[in-house]
Design a protein around this motif. Structure first.
Motif, PDB file in Angstrom:
ATOM      1  N   VAL A  62       0.818  -1.204   0.067  1.00 19.66           N
ATOM      2  CA  VAL A  62      -0.050  -0.047   0.018  1.00 19.66           C
ATOM      3  C   VAL A  62       1.033   1.136   0.004  1.00 19.66           C
ATOM      4  CG1 VAL A  62      -1.748   1.313   1.285  1.00 19.66           C
ATOM      5  CG2 VAL A  62      -1.862  -1.108   1.179  1.00 19.66           C
ATOM      6  N   MET A  63       1.929   1.207   0.742  1.00 19.39           N
ATOM      7  CA  MET A  63       2.754   2.281   1.002  1.00 19.39           C
ATOM      8  C   MET A  63       3.618   2.678  -0.419  1.00 19.39           C
ATOM      9  SD  MET A  63       1.654   4.014   3.583  1.00 19.39           S
ATOM     10  CE  MET A  63       3.252   5.515   3.888  1.00 19.39           C
ATOM     11  N   ARG A  64       3.998   1.453  -1.113  1.00 15.01           N
ATOM     12  CA  ARG A  64       4.425   1.764  -2.171  1.00 15.01           C
ATOM     13  C   ARG A  64       3.604   2.460  -3.293  1.00 15.01           C
ATOM     14  NH1 ARG A  64       4.810  -1.476  -6.684  1.00 15.01           N
ATOM     15  NH2 ARG A  64       3.948  -3.314  -5.492  1.00 15.01           N
ATOM     16  N   HIS A  65       2.548   1.835  -3.254  1.00 18.56           N
ATOM     17  CA  HIS A  65       1.660   2.646  -4.313  1.00 18.56           C
ATOM     18  C   HIS A  65       1.339   4.039  -4.034  1.00 18.56           C
ATOM     19  CE1 HIS A  65       0.732  -1.098  -6.404  1.00 18.56           C
ATOM     20  NE2 HIS A  65       0.125  -1.733  -5.227  1.00 18.56           N
ATOM     21  N   ALA A  66       1.143   4.339  -2.665  1.00 21.18           N
ATOM     22  CA  ALA A  66       1.012   5.669  -2.305  1.00 21.18           C
ATOM     23  C   ALA A  66       2.181   6.516  -2.654  1.00 21.18           C
ATOM     24  CB  ALA A  66       0.652   5.788  -0.538  1.00 21.18           C
TER      25      ALA A  66
END
Length: 107
Positions: free
Chosen positions: A73-77
């Protein structure tokens, strides 16, 4: 607690579906050769903003796991933030929309 997560998932789903419908509509306009720069800017600006909001909501649902490598999730964000920052998504599309709304070309 599960109801709160379900509500967040439902809200996220609604935004994804709205984005899909907007992209479909813009694609159909493009096939006819009819989209305006402002319409394209609405689609791009909305897509990045909503995708980033959805990523943040997903991180919140996952709690501590939302910031680990187990869930990306944080990579996408971070990818979305870089699009917003390096490509100037907000500013460029806001200028295009401002010009369309006011008729003023402010440089």
């Amino acid at each position: 607690m599960p109801q709160l997560i379900q509500a967040k998932l439902a809200d996220m789903f609604v935004e994804v579906e709205k984005g899909i419908l907007l992209a479909l509509h813009l694609g159909r306009l493009k096939e006819r050769g009819a989209p305006t720069p402002a319409q394209i800017s609405v689609g791009k600006l909305n897509s990045v903003r909503e995708a980033l909001d959805i990523a943040h909501q997903a991180r919140a649902i996952l709690a501590g796991d939302g910031i680990t490598n187990a869930f990306p999730v944080m990579r996408h964000a971070a990818n979305l933030e870089s699009v917003r920052t390096y490509e100037g998504t907000d500013e460029i599309h806001q200028l295009v929309l401002g010009r369309a709304l006011t008729g003023l070309n402010t440089s």
